[in-house]
Design an enzyme around this catalytic site. Structure first.
Site, PDB file in Angstrom:
ATOM      1  N   ASP A  59     -11.102   2.493   3.435  1.00 34.94           N
ATOM      2  CA  ASP A  59     -11.278   0.954   3.321  1.00 34.94           C
ATOM      3  C   ASP A  59     -12.793   0.600   2.981  1.00 34.94           C
ATOM      4  O   ASP A  59     -13.214  -0.436   2.774  1.00 34.94           O
ATOM      5  CB  ASP A  59     -10.890   0.159   4.361  1.00 34.94           C
ATOM      6  CG  ASP A  59      -9.736  -0.610   4.488  1.00 34.94           C
ATOM      7  OD1 ASP A  59      -9.375  -0.732   3.238  1.00 34.94           O
ATOM      8  OD2 ASP A  59      -9.108  -0.858   5.392  1.00 34.94           O
ATOM      9  N   GLN A 115      -5.089  -1.507   9.334  1.00 40.28           N
ATOM     10  CA  GLN A 115      -4.563  -2.767   8.721  1.00 40.28           C
ATOM     11  C   GLN A 115      -5.270  -4.014   9.771  1.00 40.28           C
ATOM     12  O   GLN A 115      -4.964  -4.024  10.915  1.00 40.28           O
ATOM     13  CB  GLN A 115      -3.092  -3.219   8.664  1.00 40.28           C
ATOM     14  CG  GLN A 115      -2.752  -4.507   7.772  1.00 40.28           C
ATOM     15  CD  GLN A 115      -3.405  -4.701   6.389  1.00 40.28           C
ATOM     16  OE1 GLN A 115      -3.389  -3.502   5.773  1.00 40.28           O
ATOM     17  NE2 GLN A 115      -3.849  -5.709   6.138  1.00 40.28           N
ATOM     18  N   LYS A 126       0.742  -1.161   0.109  1.00 40.62           N
ATOM     19  CA  LYS A 126       0.131  -0.044  -0.022  1.00 40.62           C
ATOM     20  C   LYS A 126       0.729   1.192   0.018  1.00 40.62           C
ATOM     21  O   LYS A 126       0.692   2.223  -0.750  1.00 40.62           O
ATOM     22  CB  LYS A 126      -0.802  -0.041   1.318  1.00 40.62           C
ATOM     23  CG  LYS A 126      -1.935  -1.106   1.033  1.00 40.62           C
ATOM     24  CD  LYS A 126      -2.783  -1.452   2.306  1.00 40.62           C
ATOM     25  CE  LYS A 126      -3.715  -2.523   2.077  1.00 40.62           C
ATOM     26  NZ  LYS A 126      -4.489  -2.984   3.226  1.00 40.62           N
TER      27      LYS A 126
END
Ligand code: NAD
Length: 282
Positions: free
Chosen positions: A119, A96, A52
């Site tokens: 997200d 995460q 990422k």
């Protein structure tokens, strides 16, 4: 001959488009910044976080990295999210997953400001998707829609079957196909006659987490098959939820594993980061 949908090439094209957009925004004085938080050092999570950050660098998005120890408390993590929520320089916040078991994942997801929820996991983002309001969409299913559209596969009016009903893949996938005017069926572990249900599909999206489960008995001739699953086999090679070799002669198009859905997830995360600027302006 089945069309092999090249997720690597499509994701690269999306990243290049975003790179151009970001450069233009920079020239207008707009910078994009993503904060990435990792708790502990799970090796798989470290690889995802690194990928990422690399994608951010490629596109021209600033990334702030928070690598917290395994014993970070829920309160400490909530404090950091709150600080980033308030920081006007930060456009997107990504925590995460999975988090260590002493931290309540839902609580952390809900603490992220929906306007920074790149997200797309916050209940408000999920709700916005289901009622057609603007908001962030979970990256993997958003990537599947891009794969279909950019391969000129029409969704409108098609029988779409999604196998899997997880919050991050199956459910948002079904919502997105519905938004594109597909006729959508969701199948799951309690579905009776899965073969029969799957064989209805013009577009079959498989996200069940079962290596090579779907063989040609589940496929209508000429169907489009999107394989979201990803597994490492004993020989260290990757495979999906679909038995690719068994069904390849029956399908009109298919995503390979690796190189299908996988690369799209990060590309769509980057897309969400770029879109966050517009959303936050409104
Ligand atoms: P999950 O385990 O949360 O959900 C699996 C779903 O499949 C469940 O809803 C369950 O009802 C259904 N299912 C399980 N067994 C079934 C059966 N025998 N018949 C019918 N339905 C069944 O998994 P997930 O997080 O949705 O992920 C699914 C797969 O996609 C996994 O292999 C995961 O690694 C992969 N994945 C890939 C990406 C990517 O970027 N490519 C992203 C997320 C997940």
């Amino acid at each position: 001959m089945a069309k092999i949908i090249d997720g690597k090439a499509i994701s690269m094209k999306i990243k290049d488009e975003l790179k151009e957009k970001t450069a233009k925004m920079k020239s207008e004085g707009i910078n994009i910044c993503l904060a990435v938080i990792q708790v502990g050092n799970d090796p798989a999570s470290s690889v995802y976080v690194r990928n990422k950050k690399n994608a951010c660098k490629y596109i021209g998005i600033e990334s702030l990295s928070y690598e917290l120890p395994e014993d970070t408390t829920e309160e400490q993590l909530l404090e950091l999210v709150e600080k980033l929520n308030k920081d006007s320089k930060v456009n997107g916040i990504l925590v995460q997953l999975p988090l260590p078991s002493h931290i309540d994942e839902d609580k952390i997801i809900e603490s992220i400001l929906p306007l920074k929820d790149v997200d797309g996991f916050h209940p408000q983002s999920v709700g916005a998707l289901s009622i057609g309001q603007p908001g962030f969409v979970s990256c993997t299913p958003a990537g599947v829609i891009q794969l279909l559209k950019r391969s000129d596969i029409e969704i409108e009016g098609k029988e779409c079957v999604v196998i899997g009903r997880s919050n991050i893949v199956g459910k948002p996938m079904a919502q997105l196909l519905l938004r594109e005017n597909g006729t959508v069926t969701i199948a799951h572990s309690r579905t009776k006659n899965l073969k029969e249900v799957a064989r209805r599909a013009d577009i079959l999206v498989v996200a069940m987490g079962k290596p090579k489960f779907i063989n040609k008995e589940y496929i209508k001739d000429g169907a489009v098959v999107i394989d979201v699953g990803i597994h490492r086999m004993e020989n260290n090679k990757l495979c999906g939820d679909v038995d690719y070799d068994d069904i390849i002669e029956s399908v009109s198009a298919i995503t390979p594993v690796p190189g299908g859905v996988g690369p799209m997830t990060i590309a769509m995360l980057m897309n969400n980061c770029v879109e966050s600027v517009e959303l936050q302006k409104k």
